[in-house]
Write a protein that holds these residues in place. Structure first.
Motif, short mmCIF file in Angstrom:
data_model
loop_
_atom_site.label_atom_id
_atom_site.label_comp_id
_atom_site.label_asym_id
_atom_site.label_seq_id
_atom_site.Cartn_x
_atom_site.Cartn_y
_atom_site.Cartn_z
N LEU A 396 0.84 -1.20 0.00
CA LEU A 396 0.00 0.00 0.00
C LEU A 396 0.88 1.25 0.00
N LYS A 397 0.65 2.16 -0.96
CA LYS A 397 1.48 3.35 -1.11
C LYS A 397 0.71 4.66 -0.88
N TYR A 398 -0.63 4.59 -0.90
CA TYR A 398 -1.42 5.81 -0.87
C TYR A 398 -2.50 5.71 0.21
N ALA A 420 2.05 11.64 11.91
CA ALA A 420 2.28 10.28 12.42
C ALA A 420 2.65 9.33 11.29
N ILE A 421 1.96 9.44 10.15
CA ILE A 421 2.23 8.54 9.02
C ILE A 421 3.62 8.81 8.45
N LYS A 422 3.95 10.08 8.27
CA LYS A 422 5.25 10.42 7.68
C LYS A 422 6.41 10.01 8.59
N THR A 429 2.31 8.18 0.25
CA THR A 429 1.70 9.42 -0.25
C THR A 429 0.44 9.69 0.55
N VAL A 430 0.42 10.83 1.23
CA VAL A 430 -0.72 11.21 2.07
C VAL A 430 -1.56 12.23 1.32
N ILE A 431 -2.85 11.95 1.19
CA ILE A 431 -3.77 12.77 0.41
C ILE A 431 -4.75 13.44 1.35
N SER A 432 -4.97 14.72 1.16
CA SER A 432 -5.99 15.45 1.94
C SER A 432 -7.23 15.63 1.08
N SER A 433 -8.37 15.85 1.74
CA SER A 433 -9.62 16.02 0.99
C SER A 433 -9.93 17.49 0.74
N SER A 434 -9.03 18.39 1.16
CA SER A 434 -9.12 19.81 0.83
C SER A 434 -7.73 20.40 1.01
N PHE A 435 -7.57 21.62 0.53
CA PHE A 435 -6.24 22.23 0.55
C PHE A 435 -5.79 22.52 1.97
#
Length: 828
Positions: A396-398, A420-422, A429-435
């Protein structure tokens, strides 16, 4: 200028008559070229984003339970109808009420979806005592009073509006049975027709014993049926319990246990998705505590998985859980993109915010999920994954934190997840749902595009190189599709989507991934959105958008070539009423006029209003939305004098409002009250800024004269007679195109969309390459509102053909009206 050929005078007889006919044909004017597409192979080329296209899987439209998850029994654990924690049940409306006051449709307390009694001599009810385990919260109690007069009794499992079976195929049954009588009783289990008069399989015989026992059996169907049922019956008086009644076809996709429906998954596989985003969506957000999936509650024995009433108002089994999704991605050779709840439930449904001091558990869930997917088998979670049948890492990468969450509270929680993830997994790759601004910004930002066809057509250049900084977070479009409100998508929807995708393909370094959503819709149930694939128990219907996406995803090339297009752009003009929306009664509105006429009539869309001689009075403590004027107009002047009397809230003025809320909304909006004046076009879920916001502070107890004017495609906004915004809606191009070079086949792949109702005679110019004077074409075309249905599943499908260009002349290609075309130009 059109030139005509002159025909000489001839005698009308025999051969002369035939020659006259040919001459008359040749007298037709030659249609001029209307567009020019220029492909420059000598200019700088950019690598194609090979990982662009994916799919977003979510439990919506019964896409998973009753869809790709091959389980044939609905409500197998009898959990449908359990009220979520801290929610109330409003029996008068048959709704759940969350602690924050949002309501969602529910079922009656005595209903058992997917099940009914076999005969009047049977009584059934749910039972929450003596359960099979602590995680399974109730079972079904069956009491039968059978005799020679009343006949057999028992229960019937209906499946998802019927159980489809095929002659000679095998079906694996497992269930828990508990005898309440001290004396064992005979129970008969079989597949039957919907009238329960014909047995369609062999019959399983079991004897009940006091206490729970798990039974297994494999049925062989002796006939075809689309709407079979599973009967569990007895011909004697008996009381027994049932739980986790599961029936799977032996043939699942890739022959996986607890597997997937093969025909649907083959359709998915044909799209060659490079990634799968799962398990949602709003499904991941939930609407209160306990109504969203937690990965550890969705793995292992199906009898121990967490069931809940989901955000789309039906029960979910989580039978297709975290492990099954990862396995599916591996089988598709697609990257998994896992979405986890952010500690904020759906913000469009009166959200619940997890206490910031209690976020450690959710953050740990994210870290543990990654560990389960990736850790070696000598670790706790790697060993758990191995016990579930997959010793190798899923790699799992994302991971995405939340879906459609935003604001300061979301930012606080996202930062906890990201840090925590980083720290533990720096390469994820950590994705946010808004800027998210500053140092804690995401690697990628997820933007969702549910909009109408004209928005997608006019926004084909949204990601052009001169419009966006390449230094910002990567763009990830986690959900994309046309919001039509229809059961089946149309060709016009696909044309709009194709225009947008061409713009995305033409700028390969901006958008990291784009996922179409939703993918599935079970036509036997109410659908929330039209999908790529509609299905029932026996048939799958692919939409025009499915064929468009298949065409685009399977013809990518290696390098994006510079392409310029000279074509006509027509103005975009929308229709609708004027409107006002605000919360509470914090503004006084007077002297409100449409085209100079005082407003005395209006339509209350939400909240409450008093309307009298240009004075508009909203209700307190409500969202108040008022529609004004004629819905069939496009040119309009809306004026009003407004004064904020309390608070610091905003007020929104609209023109060309179609009066529909949610993902089908469409209007021009101007908002003041937050320190700035904003002008935008709301099209579905997308708010598209039409001009840079202007600073504007609203002072309480001061009156302002507001004026909005729309004329054709132009919009102007004034406050106190000062022009703050003047702009135009984006035009609609006749043709949109992108070209890529496929090095392996030595072919230029040219994608062209004709958005008009007429044929576009187009000259193709290729600079820097010699191409053959012939081409293979794949084309999707037809009437704009045409689509595929269960009765006409092939109304809109791709058609392949071969064309030749004239020797020594220009390369001319005629693109039909309402068409999506792939032209394959072979390099000599």
């Amino acid at each position: 200028m059109i030139k005509f050929k002159v025909c000489p005078q001839i005698d009308i007889s025999g051969l002369h008559l035939f020659l006259l006919f040919l001459c008359l044909i040749s007298c037709k004017p030659e249609m001029p070229v209307t567009s020019i597409i220029s492909i420059d192979a000598e200019n700088l080329a950019f690598p194609v984003n090979k990982n662009l296209y994916g799919l977003s899987f979510e439990e919506i439209n019964h896409a998973i339970d009753g869809g790709i998850y091959a389980e044939l029994i609905q409500n197998r654990s009898f959990e449908d109808g359990i009220i979520p924690l801290n929610c109330a049940y409003d029996a008068s409306r048959n709704h759940l009420i969350t602690p924050n006051g949002w309501s969602i449709p529910f079922i009656k307390a005595d209903s058992i979806p997917g099940w009914h009694r076999l005969s009047p001599n049977t009584y059934i009810c749910t039972d929450n005592k003596d359960l099979i385990n602590e995680k399974n919260r109730r079972s079904l109690l069956v009491a039968v009073s059978a005799s020679s007069i009343t006949g057999r009794g028992g229960v019937v499992a209906e499946g998802y509006k019927g159980i489809p079976i095929r002659k000679g195929e095998q079906y694996n049954l497992s269930l828990f049975v508990k005898g309440v009588n001290v004396t064992p009783k005979k129970i008969y289990i079989a597949l039957e027709d919907s009238s329960k008069t014909t047995v369609l399989s062999d019959v399983m015989n079991i004897s009940t014993f006091y206490g729970w026992r798990r039974f297994h059996h494999t049925f062989t169907a002796n006939a075809d049926a689309d709407n079979a049922v599973l009967t569990i019956s007895t011909d004697s008086s008996a009381v027994f319990g049932l739980d986790v009644v599961s029936l799977f076809p032996k043939k699942t996709w890739k022959d996986s246990p607890n597997g997937l429906r093969p025909d649907l998954m083959e359709k998915v596989s044909a799209l060659v998705p490079r990634f799968i985003r799962f398990p949602g969506g709003s499904f991941v957000e939930g609407y209160t505590a306990g109504t969203y999936p937690v990965w550890r509650e969705t793995i292992g024995d199906i009898a121990e998985r967490k069931h809940f009433w989901n955000v789309w108002a039906y029960g979910t089994t989580n039978g297709m859980g975290f492990h099954e999704y990862l396995q599916m991605c591996e089988d598709l050779n697609a990257e998994p993109v896992y979405v986890i709840n952010s500690g904020v439930t759906s913000q469009s449904r009166r959200p619940r915010y997890e206490d910031i001091t209690a976020m450690d558990l959710l953050v740990k869930d994210a870290l543990d999920a990654i560990a389960y997917a990736n850790s070696p088998t000598d670790s706790i979670y790697g060993a758990m994954r191995a016990r579930n049948g997959h010793p190798q890492s899923f790699n799992l990468k994302y991971i995405e934190i939340g879906s459609e969450n935003y604001g300061q509270e979301y930012t606080k929680r996202f930062t906890l997840f990201r840090n925590a993830i980083k720290e533990v997994y720096p390469d994820i790759t950590v994705i946010s749902s808004s800027f998210i601004s500053r140092k804690n910004r995401a690697d990628w930002v997820d933007s969702h595009f549910y909009s109408d066809k004209n928005f997608f057509i006019s926004n084909y250049g949204r990601y052009a190189i001169d419009k966006r900084s390449r230094n910002s977070s990567g763009v990830f479009i986690g959900e994309f599709g046309t919001a039509t409100g229809k059961d089946f998508g149309t060709l016009r929807d696909a044309i709009g989507e194709a225009c947008f995708l061409i713009g995305v393909e033409d700028n390969p370094d901006v958008v990291k991934g784009l996922a179409y959503a939703p993918v599935f819709a079970n036509a036997n149930f109410e659908c929330n959105r039209p999908a790529l694939l509609a299905f029932n128990n026996k048939q799958i219907v692919a939409s025009p958008s499915y064929y468009m996406l298949q065409l685009f995803a399977n013809n990518r090339g290696d390098e994006v070539l510079k392409t310029e297009i000279d074509t006509y752009h027509r103005p975009q003009v929308t229709f609708g009423r004027a409107a006002i929306e605000l919360f509470d009664n914090s503004y006084e509105i007077k002297d409100a006029r449409i085209n100079g006429v005082l407003i005395n009539e209006a339509t209350i869309r939400t909240g409450g209003w008093q309307v009298n001689d240009g004075v508009l009075i909203p209700d307190a403590n409500h969202w108040n939305y008022l529609l004004i004027g004629d819905s069939a107009v496009h040119d309009c002047e809306f004026t009003a004098t407004v004064c904020r009397t309390k608070g610091s809230g905003q007020i929104q003025f609209r023109l060309r409002d179609n009066g529909i809320t949610g993902e089908q909304s469409n209007y021009i909006g101007m908002t003041i009250g937050s320190g700035k004046c904003e002008l935008y076009h709301q099209a579905g879920s997308v708010r598209d800024s039409l001009a840079a916001p202007k600073p504007f502070v609203v002072e309480n107890n001061r009156c302002y004269k507001v004026k909005l004017v729309c004329k054709n495609e132009q919009i102007r906004c004034y406050i106190d007679d000062v022009l703050l915004h003047e702009t135009s809606l984006l035009p609609l191009p006749s043709l949109v195109s992108v070209a890529t070079l496929d090095k392996e086949t030595n072919t230029v792949l040219l994608k062209v969309v004709n958005t008009t109702e007429h044929e576009e005679k187009t000259e193709l110019r290729v600079n820097g390459l010699n191409v053959k004077n012939e081409a293979d074409i794949i084309q999707i075309t037809g009437l704009p509102e045409a689509g595929n249905t269960f009765s006409t599943p092939d109304a809109i499908v791709p058609v392949e053909k071969h064309i030749s260009f004239s020797l020594g002349g220009s390369m001319i290609c005629n693109f039909p009206p309402n068409s999506i075309t792939l032209v394959k130009l072979v390099i000599e």
